[in-house]
Design a protein around this motif. Structure first.
Motif, PDB file in Angstrom:
ATOM      1  N   THR A 127     -23.135 -23.331   8.672  1.00 35.63           N
ATOM      2  CA  THR A 127     -23.869 -22.168   8.207  1.00 35.63           C
ATOM      3  C   THR A 127     -22.970 -20.944   8.220  1.00 35.63           C
ATOM      4  OG1 THR A 127     -25.903 -20.902   8.498  1.00 35.63           O
ATOM      5  CG2 THR A 127     -24.769 -21.589  10.494  1.00 35.63           C
ATOM      6  N   ARG A 128     -23.394 -19.901   7.534  1.00 30.63           N
ATOM      7  CA  ARG A 128     -22.608 -18.670   7.487  1.00 30.63           C
ATOM      8  C   ARG A 128     -22.806 -17.892   8.781  1.00 30.63           C
ATOM      9  NH1 ARG A 128     -24.497 -15.375   2.905  1.00 30.63           N
ATOM     10  NH2 ARG A 128     -22.951 -13.961   3.750  1.00 30.63           N
ATOM     11  N   ALA A 129     -21.708 -17.314   9.257  1.00 35.17           N
ATOM     12  CA  ALA A 129     -21.759 -16.528  10.486  1.00 35.17           C
ATOM     13  C   ALA A 129     -20.795 -15.358  10.385  1.00 35.17           C
ATOM     14  CB  ALA A 129     -21.391 -17.394  11.685  1.00 35.17           C
ATOM     15  N   GLY A 130     -21.064 -14.339  11.177  1.00 35.51           N
ATOM     16  CA  GLY A 130     -20.191 -13.172  11.222  1.00 35.51           C
ATOM     17  C   GLY A 130     -18.984 -13.443  12.095  1.00 35.51           C
ATOM     18  N   GLU A 131     -18.109 -12.453  12.210  1.00 35.28           N
ATOM     19  CA  GLU A 131     -16.880 -12.610  12.996  1.00 35.28           C
ATOM     20  C   GLU A 131     -17.171 -12.829  14.477  1.00 35.28           C
ATOM     21  OE1 GLU A 131     -14.209  -9.407  12.261  1.00 35.28           O
ATOM     22  OE2 GLU A 131     -14.341  -9.637  10.094  1.00 35.28           O
ATOM     23  N   SER A 132     -18.244 -12.270  14.981  1.00 32.32           N
ATOM     24  CA  SER A 132     -18.555 -12.398  16.405  1.00 32.32           C
ATOM     25  C   SER A 132     -19.254 -13.725  16.719  1.00 32.32           C
ATOM     26  CB  SER A 132     -19.452 -11.239  16.844  1.00 32.32           C
ATOM     27  OG  SER A 132     -20.682 -11.293  16.152  1.00 32.32           O
ATOM     28  N   ALA A 181     -37.102 -36.804  23.113  1.00 28.99           N
ATOM     29  CA  ALA A 181     -35.662 -37.042  23.064  1.00 28.99           C
ATOM     30  C   ALA A 181     -34.937 -35.711  22.996  1.00 28.99           C
ATOM     31  CB  ALA A 181     -35.305 -37.877  21.843  1.00 28.99           C
ATOM     32  N   ALA A 182     -33.787 -35.644  23.661  1.00 32.51           N
ATOM     33  CA  ALA A 182     -32.943 -34.456  23.591  1.00 32.51           C
ATOM     34  C   ALA A 182     -31.886 -34.689  22.521  1.00 32.51           C
ATOM     35  CB  ALA A 182     -32.293 -34.199  24.941  1.00 32.51           C
ATOM     36  N   LEU A 183     -31.658 -33.669  21.719  1.00 30.17           N
ATOM     37  CA  LEU A 183     -30.709 -33.763  20.619  1.00 30.17           C
ATOM     38  C   LEU A 183     -29.745 -32.598  20.718  1.00 30.17           C
ATOM     39  CD1 LEU A 183     -29.946 -35.078  17.856  1.00 30.17           C
ATOM     40  CD2 LEU A 183     -31.601 -33.542  16.817  1.00 30.17           C
ATOM     41  N   ASP A 184     -28.444 -32.893  20.706  1.00 30.14           N
ATOM     42  CA  ASP A 184     -27.430 -31.842  20.735  1.00 30.14           C
ATOM     43  C   ASP A 184     -27.038 -31.497  19.300  1.00 30.14           C
ATOM     44  OD1 ASP A 184     -27.192 -31.506  23.520  1.00 30.14           O
ATOM     45  OD2 ASP A 184     -25.998 -33.338  23.643  1.00 30.14           O
ATOM     46  N   VAL A 185     -27.132 -30.213  18.964  1.00 30.34           N
ATOM     47  CA  VAL A 185     -26.807 -29.727  17.630  1.00 30.34           C
ATOM     48  C   VAL A 185     -25.617 -28.794  17.741  1.00 30.34           C
ATOM     49  CG1 VAL A 185     -27.657 -28.457  15.648  1.00 30.34           C
ATOM     50  CG2 VAL A 185     -29.221 -29.902  16.921  1.00 30.34           C
ATOM     51  N   GLU A 186     -24.554 -29.087  16.998  1.00 30.68           N
ATOM     52  CA  GLU A 186     -23.356 -28.263  16.978  1.00 30.68           C
ATOM     53  C   GLU A 186     -23.414 -27.382  15.727  1.00 30.68           C
ATOM     54  OE1 GLU A 186     -19.801 -26.733  18.324  1.00 30.68           O
ATOM     55  OE2 GLU A 186     -20.922 -28.309  19.340  1.00 30.68           O
ATOM     56  N   VAL A 187     -23.467 -26.072  15.925  1.00 35.39           N
ATOM     57  CA  VAL A 187     -23.511 -25.141  14.806  1.00 35.39           C
ATOM     58  C   VAL A 187     -22.104 -24.602  14.584  1.00 35.39           C
ATOM     59  CG1 VAL A 187     -24.547 -23.033  13.911  1.00 35.39           C
ATOM     60  CG2 VAL A 187     -25.882 -24.517  15.397  1.00 35.39           C
ATOM     61  N   VAL A 188     -21.576 -24.823  13.373  1.00 32.56           N
ATOM     62  CA  VAL A 188     -20.222 -24.394  13.042  1.00 32.56           C
ATOM     63  C   VAL A 188     -20.263 -23.472  11.832  1.00 32.56           C
ATOM     64  CG1 VAL A 188     -19.102 -26.438  14.018  1.00 32.56           C
ATOM     65  CG2 VAL A 188     -19.818 -26.461  11.646  1.00 32.56           C
ATOM     66  N   SER A 189     -19.239 -22.640  11.719  1.00 37.89           N
ATOM     67  CA  SER A 189     -19.158 -21.709  10.612  1.00 37.89           C
ATOM     68  C   SER A 189     -18.733 -22.429   9.337  1.00 37.89           C
ATOM     69  CB  SER A 189     -18.159 -20.609  10.952  1.00 37.89           C
ATOM     70  OG  SER A 189     -18.099 -19.655   9.919  1.00 37.89           O
ATOM     71  N   ALA A 190     -19.354 -22.065   8.248  1.00 42.57           N
ATOM     72  CA  ALA A 190     -19.050 -22.704   6.964  1.00 42.57           C
ATOM     73  C   ALA A 190     -17.862 -22.047   6.295  1.00 42.57           C
ATOM     74  CB  ALA A 190     -20.259 -22.651   6.042  1.00 42.57           C
TER      75      ALA A 190
END
Length: 148
Positions: A81-86, A139-148
């Motif tokens: 997803t889109r993210a800012g510099e911070s 169930a527990a699910l781990d989601v990794e959010v990374v910058s696009a």
């Protein structure tokens, strides 16, 4: 006030259940948001179709739910997803986004209403989300959010 639930309401019931609630709660919260409809004799006929739709989406038995929970525990889910510099996201991650990412990662088809996000996901990094598969299985699910 007697109501027929059209969606799952935590602590109250599942779609198709007939519940008795206080007048203000039903009139001011449940009915306007589409979570319930007023109970009538004609509404009784709608219960069968609501329950049929719920059964089609629901995981049938406890064994299947435990198997799906095992699959989710071993799954690596990445969301771009889109993210800012911070590292702060433009918007936030929704349950629909997570359901699509699980399917894209090769996991099972999940109903977005079964995914529970405790704290809003608004930053990059790893986040833990719970999925209620069955009344007895979460169930527990781990989601990794990374910058696009």
């Amino acid at each position: 006030m007697k109501l027929i639930l059209t969606t799952e309401v935590s602590g109250l019931g599942s779609p198709g259940d007939i519940v008795e609630v206080k007048d203000g709660y039903g009139r001011n919260y449940l009915i306007p948001r589409g979570f319930a409809i007023r109970w009538t004799r004609g509404g009784e006929k709608q219960i069968a179709s609501i329950r049929k739709a719920r059964d089609a989406r629901e995981i049938r038995d406890l064994g299947t739910a435990k198997e799906v929970a095992g699959q989710l525990g071993a799954l690596k889910v990445k969301l771009k997803t889109r993210a800012g510099e911070s590292g702060r996201l433009f918007g936030s991650i929704t349950t629909g986004d997570i359901a699509e990412a699980v399917k894209a990662a090769g996991g099972p088809q999940l109903d977005r209403r079964r995914i529970e996000i405790t704290n809003a996901i608004k930053s990059l990094g790893s986040h833990r989300v719970s999925v209620k598969l069955h009344p007895e299985v979460s169930a527990a699910l781990d989601v990794e959010v990374v910058s696009a």
